[in-house]
Design a protein around this motif. Structure first.
Motif, PDB file in Angstrom:
ATOM      1  N   GLN A  58     -28.557  -7.542  -3.749  1.00  0.00           N
ATOM      2  CA  GLN A  58     -27.651  -6.477  -3.320  1.00  0.00           C
ATOM      3  C   GLN A  58     -26.375  -6.494  -4.150  1.00  0.00           C
ATOM      4  O   GLN A  58     -25.855  -5.437  -4.539  1.00  0.00           O
ATOM      5  N   ASP A  59     -25.872  -7.696  -4.419  1.00  0.00           N
ATOM      6  CA  ASP A  59     -24.685  -7.815  -5.255  1.00  0.00           C
ATOM      7  C   ASP A  59     -24.955  -7.320  -6.671  1.00  0.00           C
ATOM      8  O   ASP A  59     -24.105  -6.675  -7.296  1.00  0.00           O
ATOM      9  N   PHE A  60     -26.138  -7.598  -7.178  1.00  0.00           N
ATOM     10  CA  PHE A  60     -26.522  -7.092  -8.497  1.00  0.00           C
ATOM     11  C   PHE A  60     -26.525  -5.574  -8.529  1.00  0.00           C
ATOM     12  O   PHE A  60     -26.048  -4.953  -9.486  1.00  0.00           O
ATOM     13  N   LEU A  61     -27.058  -4.944  -7.463  1.00  0.00           N
ATOM     14  CA  LEU A  61     -27.129  -3.482  -7.428  1.00  0.00           C
ATOM     15  C   LEU A  61     -25.743  -2.839  -7.391  1.00  0.00           C
ATOM     16  O   LEU A  61     -25.567  -1.723  -7.880  1.00  0.00           O
ATOM     17  N   LEU A  62     -24.770  -3.549  -6.825  1.00  0.00           N
ATOM     18  CA  LEU A  62     -23.407  -3.011  -6.763  1.00  0.00           C
ATOM     19  C   LEU A  62     -22.738  -3.028  -8.136  1.00  0.00           C
ATOM     20  O   LEU A  62     -21.959  -2.123  -8.467  1.00  0.00           O
ATOM     21  N   HIS A  63     -23.033  -4.048  -8.946  1.00  0.00           N
ATOM     22  CA  HIS A  63     -22.387  -4.180 -10.257  1.00  0.00           C
ATOM     23  C   HIS A  63     -23.415  -4.648 -11.287  1.00  0.00           C
ATOM     24  O   HIS A  63     -23.322  -5.766 -11.810  1.00  0.00           O
ATOM     25  N   PRO A  64     -24.409  -3.829 -11.591  1.00  0.00           N
ATOM     26  CA  PRO A  64     -25.507  -4.292 -12.447  1.00  0.00           C
ATOM     27  C   PRO A  64     -25.079  -4.712 -13.849  1.00  0.00           C
ATOM     28  O   PRO A  64     -25.514  -5.757 -14.336  1.00  0.00           O
ATOM     29  N   GLN A  65     -24.231  -3.926 -14.513  1.00  0.00           N
ATOM     30  CA  GLN A  65     -23.858  -4.272 -15.875  1.00  0.00           C
ATOM     31  C   GLN A  65     -23.019  -5.535 -15.924  1.00  0.00           C
ATOM     32  O   GLN A  65     -23.185  -6.388 -16.799  1.00  0.00           O
ATOM     33  N   GLU A  66     -22.109  -5.661 -14.953  1.00  0.00           N
ATOM     34  CA  GLU A  66     -21.284  -6.869 -14.883  1.00  0.00           C
ATOM     35  C   GLU A  66     -22.153  -8.109 -14.689  1.00  0.00           C
ATOM     36  O   GLU A  66     -21.935  -9.144 -15.321  1.00  0.00           O
ATOM     37  N   ARG A  67     -23.167  -7.988 -13.824  1.00  0.00           N
ATOM     38  CA  ARG A  67     -24.066  -9.120 -13.593  1.00  0.00           C
ATOM     39  C   ARG A  67     -24.881  -9.446 -14.835  1.00  0.00           C
ATOM     40  O   ARG A  67     -25.062 -10.623 -15.182  1.00  0.00           O
ATOM     41  N   LEU A  68     -25.387  -8.416 -15.505  1.00  0.00           N
ATOM     42  CA  LEU A  68     -26.178  -8.651 -16.708  1.00  0.00           C
ATOM     43  C   LEU A  68     -25.361  -9.359 -17.780  1.00  0.00           C
ATOM     44  O   LEU A  68     -25.844 -10.284 -18.445  1.00  0.00           O
ATOM     45  N   ASP A  69     -24.114  -8.950 -17.922  1.00  0.00           N
ATOM     46  CA  ASP A  69     -23.240  -9.578 -18.919  1.00  0.00           C
ATOM     47  C   ASP A  69     -22.970 -11.033 -18.553  1.00  0.00           C
ATOM     48  O   ASP A  69     -22.985 -11.925 -19.419  1.00  0.00           O
ATOM     49  N   LEU A  70     -22.706 -11.274 -17.247  1.00  0.00           N
ATOM     50  CA  LEU A  70     -22.433 -12.639 -16.795  1.00  0.00           C
ATOM     51  C   LEU A  70     -23.663 -13.524 -16.953  1.00  0.00           C
ATOM     52  O   LEU A  70     -23.561 -14.677 -17.399  1.00  0.00           O
ATOM     53  N   ALA A  71     -24.831 -12.990 -16.594  1.00  0.00           N
ATOM     54  CA  ALA A  71     -26.058 -13.772 -16.711  1.00  0.00           C
ATOM     55  C   ALA A  71     -26.341 -14.119 -18.168  1.00  0.00           C
ATOM     56  O   ALA A  71     -26.725 -15.252 -18.492  1.00  0.00           O
ATOM     57  N   LYS A  72     -26.137 -13.169 -19.046  1.00  0.00           N
ATOM     58  CA  LYS A  72     -26.363 -13.418 -20.471  1.00  0.00           C
ATOM     59  C   LYS A  72     -25.419 -14.498 -20.987  1.00  0.00           C
ATOM     60  O   LYS A  72     -25.830 -15.406 -21.736  1.00  0.00           O
ATOM     61  N   LEU A  73     -24.155 -14.422 -20.570  1.00  0.00           N
ATOM     62  CA  LEU A  73     -23.175 -15.417 -21.005  1.00  0.00           C
ATOM     63  C   LEU A  73     -23.524 -16.797 -20.453  1.00  0.00           C
ATOM     64  O   LEU A  73     -23.427 -17.811 -21.162  1.00  0.00           O
ATOM     65  N   ALA A  74     -23.928 -16.847 -19.182  1.00  0.00           N
ATOM     66  CA  ALA A  74     -24.274 -18.129 -18.558  1.00  0.00           C
ATOM     67  C   ALA A  74     -25.491 -18.763 -19.229  1.00  0.00           C
ATOM     68  O   ALA A  74     -25.529 -19.976 -19.460  1.00  0.00           O
ATOM     69  N   HIS A  75     -26.491 -17.960 -19.546  1.00  0.00           N
ATOM     70  CA  HIS A  75     -27.677 -18.499 -20.213  1.00  0.00           C
ATOM     71  C   HIS A  75     -27.319 -19.085 -21.574  1.00  0.00           C
ATOM     72  O   HIS A  75     -27.907 -20.074 -22.004  1.00  0.00           O
ATOM     73  N   LYS A  76     -26.345 -18.481 -22.213  1.00  0.00           N
ATOM     74  CA  LYS A  76     -25.962 -18.918 -23.556  1.00  0.00           C
ATOM     75  C   LYS A  76     -25.029 -20.123 -23.539  1.00  0.00           C
ATOM     76  O   LYS A  76     -25.183 -21.057 -24.330  1.00  0.00           O
ATOM     77  N   ASP A  77     -24.060 -20.134 -22.617  1.00  0.00           N
ATOM     78  CA  ASP A  77     -22.966 -21.108 -22.721  1.00  0.00           C
ATOM     79  C   ASP A  77     -22.803 -22.057 -21.543  1.00  0.00           C
ATOM     80  O   ASP A  77     -21.982 -22.968 -21.607  1.00  0.00           O
ATOM     81  N   SER A  78     -23.552 -21.866 -20.446  1.00  0.00           N
ATOM     82  CA  SER A  78     -23.272 -22.659 -19.245  1.00  0.00           C
ATOM     83  C   SER A  78     -23.476 -24.148 -19.467  1.00  0.00           C
ATOM     84  O   SER A  78     -22.794 -24.971 -18.843  1.00  0.00           O
TER      85      SER A  78
END
Length: 378
Positions: free
Chosen positions: A202-222
């Motif tokens: 549900q949180d993803f549906l509210l801010h899909p692009q923000e989540r996609l950007d965060l997920a991409k960054l986390a996969h790369k740098d976490s």
């Protein structure tokens, strides 16, 4: 024209007639199969990890496991540590000593995780029990001292390890909750994982692009976020616990809530021994041992620093505790209980339980030195 109440369908040039109840049943079956196929494809294959929030309870487990599976290795002698938030081990400090110790260290310790979670996390990070020279498991004590919380009914465990659970885990995982409602919730959650991911989705549906950007960054740098973490410098310097008069004194700047937490940790009576926590530890530490039984991997148990202040009413020795019994098994090392006594002072603790940055650094160096010596001598 078909009789009233009948449906005619063409199939391979033949006329097939279904009654309304059969048609309804057929439609229901197709709907269920379609729903299950979507549910399985999204939530049972790892696909959802691509958009999962990395700092949720589920996301933190998945991020730690995926990072560990993909971590570059610079030595054949690998040591993995696990525990909860009290396991203030920072691998960077240990790996700076690799030339002396001969081992490379990593960690999937996670705040809030219980031994039940540790088992599934280790199974995910090391499915064939052959990736490590040793697994270091951090324990509050070696005596299975009773806790206020009954971990067997900690509902959060389902949310922590839902990404690690399979259909075959249902019987054991569900039965490990000593509450019928939680047992049913575990069964339902494993079968329909979307129910557990619901809030995150549900949180993803509210801010899909923000989540996609965060997920991409986390996969790369976490991995580097965790690896380079140094911890805060705040300490308990100036806090005084008087065990004789049963009082806690705090300097200016400390809140009443902090003072109450210190009083609860150091002065409140210990929970009466009922064997509940011991049974939980026997089950899940035993599962970890069974996962590694007969492998080249050693299980190393260590006793965490007790805290910034040491209660005079230390728990009595329990010769039949989970850890002491496992310590008698092949491939298990029980580290001396007092190797971290030098850390047990207010200047190296952030609060009543957790080490601060300097404390974690000293703890990590001692752990690397002592565990490496123990492994070489084993």
């Amino acid at each position: 024209m078909p009789a009233r109440g009948l449906w005619v369908a063409s199939l391979n040039d033949h006329k097939v007639t279904f009654s309304c109840p059969v048609r309804a049943l057929f439609t229901l079956i197709l709907t269920i199969c379609g729903f299950w196929a979507v549910e399985f494809a999204i939530f049972h294959t790892g696909a959802y990890f691509t958009i999962l929030r990395h700092d949720s309870s589920t996301g933190a487990v998945e991020t730690h496991v995926h990072n560990e599976l993909g971590r570059a290795r610079h030595s054949l002698r690998q040591v993995l540590t696990i525990g909860d938030s009290r396991m203030g081990f920072l691998p960077r400090y240990a790996n700076e000593m690799r030339q002396d110790t001969g081992y490379e260290y990593a960690s999937i310790a996670l705040g809030g995780a219980t031994p039940r979670d540790w088992y599934y996390m280790l199974r995910g990070a090391d499915p064939d029990a052959n990736r490590y020279s040793a697994i270091v498991i951090a324990m509050e004590d070696y005596d299975d001292t009773e806790t206020i919380e009954d971990y067997s009914v900690r509902a959060a465990d389902l949310y922590y390890v839902i990404g690690r659970l399979k259909y075959s885990d249902i019987p054991e995982f569900a039965r490990s909750f000593h509450d019928p409602e939680l047992q049913w919730a575990a069964v339902r959650g494993i079968v329909l994982k979307g129910l557990i991911y619901k809030r995150d989705f549900q949180d993803f549906l509210l801010h899909p692009q923000e989540r996609l950007d965060l997920a991409k960054l986390a996969h790369k740098d976490s991995y580097l976020w965790y690896y380079n973490y140094v911890g805060p410098n705040q300490s308990l310097e100036g806090v005084v616990v008087d065990f004789n008069n049963r009082t806690v004194t705090v300097p200016a700047g400390f809140s009443e809530a902090q003072k109450a937490a210190y009083r609860a940790r150091f002065l409140d009576p210990r929970p009466p021994e009922k064997g509940v926590h011991s049974a939980f530890l026997h089950q899940w530490l035993g599962k970890i041992y069974e996962h590694y039984r007969g492998s080249k991997t050693r299980l190393v148990f260590l006793h965490l620093p007790r805290g910034p202040f040491i209660r005079p009413d230390q728990p009595p020795l329990n010769a039949h505790s989970s850890v002491r019994e496992l310590g008698q098994q092949p491939g298990v090392i029980l580290m001396p209980e007092h190797i971290f006594d030098s850390i047990e002072r207010p200047g190296l603790f952030l609060d009543q339980m957790h080490m601060n940055g300097p404390g974690c650094a000293e703890f990590s160096r001692i752990l690397a030195r002592e565990v490496s010596h123990a492994l070489d001598a084993f």
